[in-house]
Motif scaffolding. Structure first.
Motif, PDB file in Angstrom:
ATOM      1  N   LEU A 271      53.906 -15.888 -18.278  1.00  0.00           N
ATOM      2  CA  LEU A 271      54.468 -16.556 -17.011  1.00  0.00           C
ATOM      3  C   LEU A 271      54.972 -17.896 -17.152  1.00  0.00           C
ATOM      4  O   LEU A 271      56.202 -18.393 -16.780  1.00  0.00           O
ATOM      5  CB  LEU A 271      53.508 -16.497 -16.017  1.00  0.00           C
ATOM      6  N   LYS A 272      54.275 -18.609 -18.039  1.00  0.00           N
ATOM      7  CA  LYS A 272      54.722 -20.028 -18.226  1.00  0.00           C
ATOM      8  C   LYS A 272      55.958 -19.984 -18.983  1.00  0.00           C
ATOM      9  O   LYS A 272      56.769 -21.059 -18.435  1.00  0.00           O
ATOM     10  CB  LYS A 272      53.370 -20.705 -19.030  1.00  0.00           C
ATOM     11  N   ILE A 273      56.154 -19.379 -19.679  1.00  0.00           N
ATOM     12  CA  ILE A 273      57.582 -19.276 -20.720  1.00  0.00           C
ATOM     13  C   ILE A 273      58.452 -19.008 -19.644  1.00  0.00           C
ATOM     14  O   ILE A 273      59.565 -19.800 -19.621  1.00  0.00           O
ATOM     15  CB  ILE A 273      57.175 -18.197 -21.754  1.00  0.00           C
ATOM     16  N   LEU A 274      58.532 -18.027 -18.762  1.00  0.00           N
ATOM     17  CA  LEU A 274      59.551 -17.625 -17.871  1.00  0.00           C
ATOM     18  C   LEU A 274      59.749 -18.717 -16.977  1.00  0.00           C
ATOM     19  O   LEU A 274      60.747 -19.050 -16.779  1.00  0.00           O
ATOM     20  CB  LEU A 274      58.833 -16.359 -17.219  1.00  0.00           C
ATOM     21  N   PHE A 275      58.681 -19.366 -16.598  1.00  0.00           N
ATOM     22  CA  PHE A 275      58.858 -20.596 -15.623  1.00  0.00           C
ATOM     23  C   PHE A 275      59.765 -21.411 -16.490  1.00  0.00           C
ATOM     24  O   PHE A 275      60.501 -22.163 -15.685  1.00  0.00           O
ATOM     25  CB  PHE A 275      57.255 -20.924 -15.300  1.00  0.00           C
ATOM     26  N   ASP A 276      59.161 -21.777 -17.605  1.00  0.00           N
ATOM     27  CA  ASP A 276      59.981 -23.003 -18.395  1.00  0.00           C
ATOM     28  C   ASP A 276      61.537 -22.583 -18.167  1.00  0.00           C
ATOM     29  O   ASP A 276      62.244 -23.513 -18.357  1.00  0.00           O
ATOM     30  CB  ASP A 276      59.440 -23.074 -19.720  1.00  0.00           C
ATOM     31  N   PHE A 277      61.702 -21.313 -18.698  1.00  0.00           N
ATOM     32  CA  PHE A 277      63.062 -20.827 -19.010  1.00  0.00           C
ATOM     33  C   PHE A 277      63.808 -21.015 -17.507  1.00  0.00           C
ATOM     34  O   PHE A 277      65.029 -21.254 -17.632  1.00  0.00           O
ATOM     35  CB  PHE A 277      63.263 -19.261 -19.447  1.00  0.00           C
ATOM     36  N   LYS A 278      63.150 -20.544 -16.695  1.00  0.00           N
ATOM     37  CA  LYS A 278      64.060 -20.595 -15.385  1.00  0.00           C
ATOM     38  C   LYS A 278      64.329 -22.237 -15.064  1.00  0.00           C
ATOM     39  O   LYS A 278      65.479 -22.333 -14.495  1.00  0.00           O
ATOM     40  CB  LYS A 278      62.853 -20.179 -14.157  1.00  0.00           C
ATOM     41  N   GLU A 279      63.242 -22.985 -15.104  1.00  0.00           N
ATOM     42  CA  GLU A 279      63.521 -24.513 -14.961  1.00  0.00           C
ATOM     43  C   GLU A 279      64.639 -24.915 -15.865  1.00  0.00           C
ATOM     44  O   GLU A 279      65.462 -25.585 -15.399  1.00  0.00           O
ATOM     45  CB  GLU A 279      62.218 -25.140 -14.963  1.00  0.00           C
ATOM     46  N   GLY A 280      64.612 -24.389 -17.246  1.00  0.00           N
ATOM     47  CA  GLY A 280      65.523 -24.759 -17.986  1.00  0.00           C
ATOM     48  C   GLY A 280      66.968 -24.259 -17.653  1.00  0.00           C
ATOM     49  O   GLY A 280      67.865 -25.149 -17.803  1.00  0.00           O
TER      50      GLY A 280
ATOM     51  N   THR B 219      62.882 -25.760 -24.539  1.00  0.00           N
ATOM     52  CA  THR B 219      63.392 -24.752 -23.731  1.00  0.00           C
ATOM     53  C   THR B 219      64.632 -25.030 -22.624  1.00  0.00           C
ATOM     54  O   THR B 219      65.389 -24.329 -22.673  1.00  0.00           O
ATOM     55  CB  THR B 219      62.372 -23.870 -22.840  1.00  0.00           C
ATOM     56  N   GLN B 220      64.621 -26.237 -22.321  1.00  0.00           N
ATOM     57  CA  GLN B 220      65.629 -26.736 -21.360  1.00  0.00           C
ATOM     58  C   GLN B 220      67.026 -26.777 -22.359  1.00  0.00           C
ATOM     59  O   GLN B 220      67.958 -26.238 -22.028  1.00  0.00           O
ATOM     60  CB  GLN B 220      65.350 -28.175 -21.124  1.00  0.00           C
ATOM     61  N   PHE B 221      66.893 -27.119 -23.668  1.00  0.00           N
ATOM     62  CA  PHE B 221      68.201 -27.319 -24.197  1.00  0.00           C
ATOM     63  C   PHE B 221      68.465 -25.661 -24.815  1.00  0.00           C
ATOM     64  O   PHE B 221      69.708 -25.530 -24.811  1.00  0.00           O
ATOM     65  CB  PHE B 221      68.044 -28.208 -25.322  1.00  0.00           C
ATOM     66  N   LEU B 222      67.465 -25.100 -25.161  1.00  0.00           N
ATOM     67  CA  LEU B 222      67.581 -23.724 -25.519  1.00  0.00           C
ATOM     68  C   LEU B 222      68.381 -22.915 -24.588  1.00  0.00           C
ATOM     69  O   LEU B 222      69.163 -22.234 -24.844  1.00  0.00           O
ATOM     70  CB  LEU B 222      66.447 -23.004 -26.136  1.00  0.00           C
ATOM     71  N   SER B 223      67.926 -23.055 -23.405  1.00  0.00           N
ATOM     72  CA  SER B 223      68.496 -22.162 -22.156  1.00  0.00           C
ATOM     73  C   SER B 223      70.020 -22.579 -22.080  1.00  0.00           C
ATOM     74  O   SER B 223      70.702 -22.054 -21.771  1.00  0.00           O
ATOM     75  CB  SER B 223      67.614 -22.173 -21.013  1.00  0.00           C
ATOM     76  N   GLU B 224      70.219 -24.146 -22.306  1.00  0.00           N
ATOM     77  CA  GLU B 224      71.500 -24.473 -21.824  1.00  0.00           C
ATOM     78  C   GLU B 224      72.455 -23.873 -22.875  1.00  0.00           C
ATOM     79  O   GLU B 224      73.614 -23.340 -22.601  1.00  0.00           O
ATOM     80  CB  GLU B 224      71.542 -26.050 -21.955  1.00  0.00           C
TER      81      GLU B 224
ATOM     82  N   LEU C  46      68.276 -26.281 -33.519  1.00  0.00           N
ATOM     83  CA  LEU C  46      68.143 -27.441 -34.133  1.00  0.00           C
ATOM     84  C   LEU C  46      68.392 -28.797 -33.187  1.00  0.00           C
ATOM     85  O   LEU C  46      67.451 -29.594 -32.960  1.00  0.00           O
ATOM     86  CB  LEU C  46      68.961 -27.796 -35.292  1.00  0.00           C
ATOM     87  N   PRO C  47      69.260 -28.882 -32.451  1.00  0.00           N
ATOM     88  CA  PRO C  47      69.572 -29.773 -30.994  1.00  0.00           C
ATOM     89  C   PRO C  47      68.542 -29.898 -30.459  1.00  0.00           C
ATOM     90  O   PRO C  47      68.030 -30.846 -29.995  1.00  0.00           O
ATOM     91  CB  PRO C  47      70.901 -29.371 -30.515  1.00  0.00           C
ATOM     92  N   ALA C  48      67.921 -28.732 -29.909  1.00  0.00           N
ATOM     93  CA  ALA C  48      66.862 -28.649 -28.911  1.00  0.00           C
ATOM     94  C   ALA C  48      65.660 -29.215 -29.740  1.00  0.00           C
ATOM     95  O   ALA C  48      64.799 -30.020 -28.881  1.00  0.00           O
ATOM     96  CB  ALA C  48      66.696 -27.406 -28.335  1.00  0.00           C
ATOM     97  N   TYR C  49      65.250 -28.743 -30.844  1.00  0.00           N
ATOM     98  CA  TYR C  49      64.238 -29.208 -31.744  1.00  0.00           C
ATOM     99  C   TYR C  49      64.412 -30.898 -31.770  1.00  0.00           C
ATOM    100  O   TYR C  49      63.192 -31.540 -31.555  1.00  0.00           O
ATOM    101  CB  TYR C  49      64.065 -28.715 -33.046  1.00  0.00           C
ATOM    102  N   LYS C  50      65.505 -31.346 -31.955  1.00  0.00           N
ATOM    103  CA  LYS C  50      65.700 -32.844 -32.133  1.00  0.00           C
ATOM    104  C   LYS C  50      65.285 -33.437 -30.900  1.00  0.00           C
ATOM    105  O   LYS C  50      64.507 -34.422 -30.698  1.00  0.00           O
ATOM    106  CB  LYS C  50      67.092 -33.263 -32.397  1.00  0.00           C
TER     107      LYS C  50
END
Ligand SMILES: Nc1ncnc2c1ncn2[C@@H]1O[C@H](COP(=O)(O)OP(=O)(O)OP(=O)(O)O)[C@@H](O)[C@H]1O
Ligand SMILES: [Mg+2]
Lengths: 240, 410
Positions: B2-11, B335-340, B393-397
C-alpha cells in the motif's frame, strides 16, 4: 531532560587536499522548551551545527544524542524519519516549493509522514491559521511577501508538531519590521511549549531567546542565559 | 505494498505538476517513445491482420488435405529437379483410388490460369480453371452459394457443366440469373450449374477463389489438352492421423509409380502446413524488421528521456533538498522521478497508440489490419517500462543527493 545532547562533535570538510574544520570540538546540551540563539561571525560553523542538530548532516566525529537516540550512527532513511517527525526547519531563504500553493507546501511533511488527505488538509489549514495566513492558503510563494513566505515556512515546520524548531537566520532576508513580526511569532510558538534554536547575526533578534551560544572558528566561545526582559505577550501582538 | 502505491500516487501528482510546467519539453522528449510505439503497434497490427487474413484464406482448404504432386512446395532442391520428374497421370489417380480406401475424398486436379470466359458479348479474363471430379468440393472446400456442385454422373459422363466463382458471375451476369446459362471457354459452351459463395480478395495476390471455374476433368482435357500434370488432392478421414496417412499414401504411390525400394520417391506429398511455414518465415522477417525499428526508436527515446530527466533532476536540486529536509526518504524521491519518467513515456505511448490506430485505418485500405486490445496493453506496458528503465539512473541520482548540498545549490 535534555532533548539534545552533543558531545565533542567535529565536522571536517575535505576540499581537495585541504581539510576545513567547520566544527572543531563542540559540546552542548539543550533542554525541552528552551529558546536558544546561536551567534558568531560568518564562517564560524553556525549553519554546520544547525544542520547536524537538524539531522540533515552527520558529524565527522563525536556523539549526538537526540531524544535518547544516537543520531550519529543513523543511515539516511532513519535520519529522514527523525527530520520528518521530530524537527521543524525554517530557512533564511524560505525554501518553499515554487510551483505549489501555501497549503500544499505546508501539507508536504505530512505527505511524507503518510497521513490521509483529509487529515493533511485539516492540519495544514490549522497550521496556516496559526501563523495568520488563513486567507492566503491558495497563494503560490511568488504571490506572497517575504514575511508571508516565512510564515508559510514556519507553518510547514510546525505542522508535524515536532520536538524542536530550528531556524537558520529566519529574518536574514526580511526588513527589520517584518523580522520583528516573525520573531514575535517565534516567541509565541515558544510560549506554547516548543523548543526553538535559531541562528542570527543580530543582537536584538538574539535577545528574544533565553540563551545565547556564541561560536568562533568552530568552537563554542560563550554560552550564557539572556538577562530577564519584558517580552511581548501574545495578547500584545494581537492588539498590534 | 500500500505504501508503494501511495508513494507512486504522490509521485504521479508531483510529476503531473512538473510535466505541466514543462509542457513543450515533455512533449518533445516523448517523441522517441511515440515513434517507437507507433512502430511496434502498427507492425503488430499489420502482422495480426495478415495472419488472420491468411488463416482465413487457408481454412477453406483445410489442413487435412494432402496434395500429391511432382513438385514439392517450397522444396529445398532446384526447381528443375522437380520439373524433371515424370508427371503424375490420371491412371495413377485411378490406381490410388483403387488401392487406398481410407480417404474421405480424392480428387484429381488439373488447372490452367489466365483463361477468358465469355457470355454473349461480355467476358471475364484471367480466370483460374480447374478440371477435376465431384470430390473436389470436399478437398477444396468451395461450396456453391446458388445452384449446386457437379455430380459423380456428370463427371463420368463428361457433361459440359461448370461452377463459377462469384466475381465471374458478377462480371458476366450482373443482375441476371447465372444458373442454366451457357458460357464459352475457348469456344466450347458450358452450362453454369452453380456459383460459389463469395470469399473476398485473395491473400497477397494469390488467385482468388472468386475468380475460379470448376468443371469435369474430361471436359477440361477436351478443351485444354491432356499434357498437364495431375495433382491428386486427398482429404484424410482423421485429421489426427495425418502422418500415418502420409506414409501409407507414399507407400501406395511408390508402388504405383514403380519406385524401386531404397530410391528416393519421384513425387512429393504437400500440405497446407508448408505454406504456413513459408508464411511464418516471411512474417518472421517482417516482424524482425519491425522489432529492430521499434527497439532502435525506443532506445533513442529512452536516451532522450534519460537526458531530460538528468536535466530535470539538476534543475530541481533545491526542490529535492527541500523535500529531503522535511523528511522525504530515499525511496520517495526515487519513486517521484521514476513516476515522472514513466508518466512522460506513458503519454508518448498513448499518443502513439492513438496515431497507430488512425494509421491502421489508412493501411487497412491496402492490407487487412486489426488492432487487438492485447497490443494496446503491450504498447502501454512497454512505454511505462522504458520510462522506468531510462528514469532509473536520474531518479537514483536524485534520491542519493545530500540534503545539505542540495539546499545550498543555486
Ligand atoms: N560543503 C562544504 N565544503 C567545504 N567547506 C564547507 C562546506 N560547508 C561549509 N564549509 C566551511 O565550513 C565553515 C563553516 O561554514 P558555515 O556555513 O557553518 O558557517 P556559518 O557560521 O553558517 O556562516 P554564515 O554566517 O556566513 O552563514 C566555513 O569555513 C565554510 O567554508
Ligand atoms: Mg550560515
Amino acid at each position: 531532560m535534555n532533548i539534545i545532547n552533543i558531545e565533542n562533535i567535529a565536522k571536517i570538510y575535505e576540499v581537495g587536499t585541504e581539510k576545513v574544520h567547520a566544527l572543531r570540538d563542540v559540546s552542548v546540551k539543550i533542554d525541552k522548551n528552551e529558546y536558544v540563539a546561536i551567534m558568531g561571525p560568518s564562517g564560524s560553523g553556525k549553519s554546520t551545527l544547525m544542520n547536524i542538530v537538524g539531522c540533515l548532516d552527520t558529524p565527522t566525529q563525536g556523539l549526538y544524542d537526540f531524544a535518547g537516540e544516537n543520531v550519529s550512527q543513523m543511515n539516511d532513511n532513519e535520519l529522514a524519519r527523525i527530520r520528518n517527525k521530530q524537527i521543524g526547519f525554517v530557512f533564511q531563504t524560505f525554501n518553499l516549493l515554487p510551483r505549489s500553493d501555501a497549503l500544499h507546501n505546508v501539507e508536504l511533511p505530512l505527505i511524507y509522514a503518510g497521513l490521509s488527505k483529509a487529515l493533511r488538509r485539516e492540519r495544514a489549514e490549522e497550521a496556516l491559521e496559526n501563523v495568520g495566513l488563513q486567507d492566503r492558503i491558495h497563494h503560490k510563494p511568488n504571490e506572497l511577501s517575504g514575511g508571508q513566505r516565512q510564515r508559510v515556512a514556519i507553518a510547514r515546520a510546525l505542522v508535524t508538531k515536532p520536538s524542536i524548531i530550528l531556524a537558520d537566520e529566519p529574518t536574514g532576508n526580511l526588513d527589520s519590521k517584518t523580522g520583528e513580526d516573525i520573531m514575535t511569532l517565534f516567541d509565541n510558538i515558544h510560549s506554547q511549549g516548543n523548543t526553538i534554536i535559531l541562528v542570527t547575526h543580530e543582537e536584538y533578534i538574539a535577545e528574544h531567546a533565553e540563551r545565547i551560544v556564541r561560536l568562533k572558528d568552530g568552537l563554542i566561545n560563550q554560552d550564557e542565559k539572556v538577562r530577564k526582559r519584558i517580552r511581548k505577550t501574545s495578547a500584545q501582538m494581537e492588539s498590534n | 505494498m500500500l505504501k508503494i502505491l501511495f508513494d507512486f500516487k504522490e509521485g504521479i501528482i508531483i510529476s503531473l505538476k512538473a510535466i505541466k510546467a514543462n509542457k513543450l519539453r515533455s512533449f518533445l522528449t516523448t517523441i522517441g517513445i511515440f515513434i517507437g510505439i507507433v512502430a511496434v503497434t502498427t507492425m503488430s497490427t499489420a502482422i495480426v491482420g495478415l495472419e488472420e487474413a491468411f488463416k482465413e484464406s487457408l481454412s477453406a482448404v483445410g489442413s487435412d488435405v494432402l496434395f500429391i504432386d511432382k513438385f514439392e512446395w517450397f522444396g529445398q532442391k532446384d526447381w528443375r529437379y522437380y520439373r524433371n520428374r515424370k508427371n503424375i497421370t490420371y491412371d495413377q489417380y485411378e490406381a490410388l483410388v483403387e488401392k487406398y480406401h481410407k480417404a474421405a475424398a480424392i480428387a484429381p486436379v488439373e488447372r490452367t490460369f489466365g483463361r477468358t470466359v465469355k457470355y454473349k458479348e461480355k467476358s471475364a479474363q484471367s480466370t483460374m480453371i480447374y478440371g477435376t471430379n465431384e470430390q473436389f468440393e470436399k478437398t477444396n472446400g468451395s461450396i456453391p452459394q446458388t445452384g449446386r456442385y457437379m455430380t459423380d454422373i456428370e463427371v463420368k459422363a463428361s457433361r459440359r457443366v461448370c461452377i463459377i466463382g462469384s466475381d465471374i458471375a458478377e462480371l458476366l451476369f450482373e443482375n441476371e440469373e447465372a444458373i442454366g446459362k451457357e458460357v464459352k471457354i475457348d469456344g466450347v459452351p458450358l452450362r453454369v450449374i452453380g456459383v460459389f459463395e463469395k470469399k473476398g480478395s485473395g491473400f497477397l495476390g494469390m488467385p482468388s477463389e472468386d475468380g475460379q471455374i470448376v468443371m469435369p476433368l474430361k471436359v477440361f482435357n477436351r478443351i485444354f489438352g491432356t499434357r498437364r500434370r495431375v495433382q491428386i488432392a486427398v482429404k484424410v478421414a482423421d485429421v489426427n492421423k495425418m502422418e500415418e496417412a502420409r506414409e501409407e499414401i507414399t507407400e501406395v504411390m511408390r508402388i504405383i509409380r514403380k519406385v524401386p525400394p531404397g530410391k528416393e520417391a519421384d513425387f512429393s506429398i504437400n500440405q497446407q502446413d508448408a505454406i504456413m511455414d513459408a508464411y511464418n518465415a516471411t512474417i518472421g522477417v517482417v516482424a524482425t524488421a519491425g522489432i529492430v525499428i521499434t527497439i532502435l526508436s525506443l532506445f533513442v527515446g529512452a536516451i532522450g528521456i534519460m537526458n531530460i530527466m538528468f536535466v530535470s533532476v539538476t534543475e530541481r536540486t533545491r526542490e529535492i533538498g527541500i523535500r529531503k529536509a522535511i523528511g522525504a526518504k530515499t525511496w520517495s524521491i526515487l519513486t517521484q522521478f521514476l513516476s515522472e519518467a514513466a508518466f512522460i513515456c506513458l503519454i508518448g505511448g498513448v499518443l502513439g497508440v492513438i496515431a497507430s490506430y488512425f494509421l491502421s485505418l489508412v493501411i487497412s485500405k491496402l492490407l487487412p489490419t486489426s488492432m487487438p486490445v492485447s497490443i494496446v496493453v503491450l504498447s502501454l506496458f512497454i512505454s511505462v517500462l522504458v520510462g522506468l528503465l531510462s528514469g532509473f539512473l536520474p531518479a537514483y541520482k536524485a534520491s542519493k543527493m545530500d540534503p545539505v548540498e542540495a539546499l545550498r545549490y543555486e
